[in-house]
Motif scaffolding. Structure first.
Motif, PDB file in Angstrom:
ATOM      1  N   HIS A 104       0.828  -1.201   0.000  1.00  0.00           N
ATOM      2  CA  HIS A 104       0.000   0.000   0.000  1.00  0.00           C
ATOM      3  C   HIS A 104       0.866   1.256   0.000  1.00  0.00           C
ATOM      4  O   HIS A 104       0.611   2.198  -0.771  1.00  0.00           O
ATOM      5  N   SER A 118      -2.979  -1.441 -11.023  1.00  0.00           N
ATOM      6  CA  SER A 118      -3.765  -2.166 -10.024  1.00  0.00           C
ATOM      7  C   SER A 118      -4.619  -3.276 -10.623  1.00  0.00           C
ATOM      8  O   SER A 118      -4.952  -4.239  -9.936  1.00  0.00           O
ATOM      9  N   GLN A 158      -7.621  -6.869  -2.182  1.00  0.00           N
ATOM     10  CA  GLN A 158      -7.882  -5.807  -1.207  1.00  0.00           C
ATOM     11  C   GLN A 158      -6.776  -4.762  -1.248  1.00  0.00           C
ATOM     12  O   GLN A 158      -7.040  -3.557  -1.279  1.00  0.00           O
ATOM     13  N   CYS A 159      -5.541  -5.223  -1.255  1.00  0.00           N
ATOM     14  CA  CYS A 159      -4.415  -4.295  -1.265  1.00  0.00           C
ATOM     15  C   CYS A 159      -4.386  -3.455  -2.540  1.00  0.00           C
ATOM     16  O   CYS A 159      -4.195  -2.242  -2.501  1.00  0.00           O
ATOM     17  N   PHE A 162      -7.347  -0.864  -2.527  1.00  0.00           N
ATOM     18  CA  PHE A 162      -7.084   0.291  -1.663  1.00  0.00           C
ATOM     19  C   PHE A 162      -5.929   1.126  -2.204  1.00  0.00           C
ATOM     20  O   PHE A 162      -5.940   2.359  -2.091  1.00  0.00           O
ATOM     21  N   GLY A 163      -4.929   0.463  -2.780  1.00  0.00           N
ATOM     22  CA  GLY A 163      -3.826   1.209  -3.366  1.00  0.00           C
ATOM     23  C   GLY A 163      -4.299   2.114  -4.490  1.00  0.00           C
ATOM     24  O   GLY A 163      -3.900   3.284  -4.578  1.00  0.00           O
ATOM     25  N   ASP A 166      -6.682   4.984  -2.865  1.00  0.00           N
ATOM     26  CA  ASP A 166      -5.938   6.020  -2.143  1.00  0.00           C
ATOM     27  C   ASP A 166      -4.966   6.757  -3.061  1.00  0.00           C
ATOM     28  O   ASP A 166      -4.706   7.948  -2.871  1.00  0.00           O
ATOM     29  N   SER A 213      -6.899   6.814   5.129  1.00  0.00           N
ATOM     30  CA  SER A 213      -7.142   5.528   4.479  1.00  0.00           C
ATOM     31  C   SER A 213      -7.642   4.513   5.499  1.00  0.00           C
ATOM     32  O   SER A 213      -7.122   4.438   6.619  1.00  0.00           O
ATOM     33  N   SER A 214      -8.604   3.703   5.100  1.00  0.00           N
ATOM     34  CA  SER A 214      -9.092   2.643   5.986  1.00  0.00           C
ATOM     35  C   SER A 214      -8.390   1.316   5.690  1.00  0.00           C
ATOM     36  O   SER A 214      -8.794   0.277   6.230  1.00  0.00           O
ATOM     37  N   TYR A 215      -7.343   1.349   4.857  1.00  0.00           N
ATOM     38  CA  TYR A 215      -6.704   0.083   4.501  1.00  0.00           C
ATOM     39  C   TYR A 215      -6.151  -0.669   5.700  1.00  0.00           C
ATOM     40  O   TYR A 215      -6.375  -1.891   5.808  1.00  0.00           O
ATOM     41  N   ALA A 218      -9.036  -2.401   7.341  1.00  0.00           N
ATOM     42  CA  ALA A 218      -9.595  -3.443   6.482  1.00  0.00           C
ATOM     43  C   ALA A 218      -8.664  -4.654   6.429  1.00  0.00           C
ATOM     44  O   ALA A 218      -9.125  -5.804   6.438  1.00  0.00           O
ATOM     45  N   LEU A 219      -7.366  -4.393   6.374  1.00  0.00           N
ATOM     46  CA  LEU A 219      -6.388  -5.484   6.361  1.00  0.00           C
ATOM     47  C   LEU A 219      -6.473  -6.298   7.644  1.00  0.00           C
ATOM     48  O   LEU A 219      -6.452  -7.540   7.613  1.00  0.00           O
TER      49      LEU A 219
END
Length: 239
Positions: A104, A118, A158-159, A162-163, A166, A213-215, A218-219
């Motif tokens: 991320h 991505s 997911q990564c 979010f990458g 963001d 960021s909510s990563y 979430a992770l």
């Protein structure tokens, strides 16, 4: 770029370019990354890249068949940069968390390139290395192969998602980012409890949390779910 390409053994340019550098795939990718971050992917062309390298644009065909081939190499380089900084410890959950955060952070360091890469599958050396390494961590934790692939898939998507999300935010003009962040304070924090009781009750938390960021959260949720699933699998094996 066209579909021409020179065999790998014949790619190295033996004489320096007009800028005094010897071309290589690594140098071309580094320069492409810089141009993407400065001007966006739409501005990446053989002519612009050749000018930045001080080389005849046609010489780039010795390394890449076309622009998309180059973009895949750029995506693979971003993966390689993350892998070179990652040192697994043997603790599967900690290792995946560390890798996810590094992936991320790497995306945010090259936001325009990260958005482009991505959704691509490169099939190149660094991506292959990453797939092998992540599957190794998950299978080593004790997940059966079908579960290991599901967790790998969810973890990577997911990564990447979010990458991209963001990175797209970072790539926005600062004024637009500031305006978006201010909406939580200027609009949501002022909604009355009579009509929007849940927003009003959590308004101060929304103002503090939503611009970030909510990563990481979430992770952690994903890894907690994976750990719970692993406990179920082990309980079933013991039962």
């Amino acid at each position: 770029m066209s579909e021409r390409v020179v065999p790998a053994a014949d790619r190295r340019r033996r004489r320096p370019t007009k800028a005094g550098v010897v071309l290589s795939e690594e140098l071309i990718v580094e320069t492409a990354l810089r141009l993407i971050e400065e001007h966006g992917a739409d501005a990446l062309s053989v002519r612009r890249l050749g000018r930045a390298l001080g080389a005849d644009p046609s010489s780039l065909y010795r390394y890449f068949r076309h622009t998309d081939d180059l973009l895949l190499a750029v995506a693979d380089e971003l993966i390689g940069r993350t892998l070179r900084t990652w040192c697994p410890t043997g603790d599967w959950r900690a290792d995946l968390r560390d890798l996810g955060l590094r992936m991320h952070a790497g995306a945010l360091a090259q936001p325009r390139a990260a958005v482009l890469s991505s959704y691509r599958v490169t099939g190149r050396v660094h991506e292959i290395q990453a797939v092998e390494a992540i599957l190794g961590v998950v299978r080593g934790a004790g997940f059966p192969d079908p579960e290991a692939v599901r967790i790998y898939h969810a973890f990577v998507d997911q990564c990447l998602a979010f990458g991209a999300l963001d990175s797209a935010s970072i790539a926005m003009p600062k004024t637009a980012r500031a305006a978006d962040a201010d909406v939580w304070r200027a609009t949501y924090a002022r909604l009355p409890a009579a009509t929007h009781p849940h927003i009003a009750a959590t308004a101060r938390h929304l103002v503090a949390d939503m611009p970030r960021s909510s990563y990481p959260a979430a992770l952690d949720l994903l890894l907690s779910a994976a750990a719970a699933r692993l406990a179920e699998i082990r309980a079933g094996e013991e039962g």
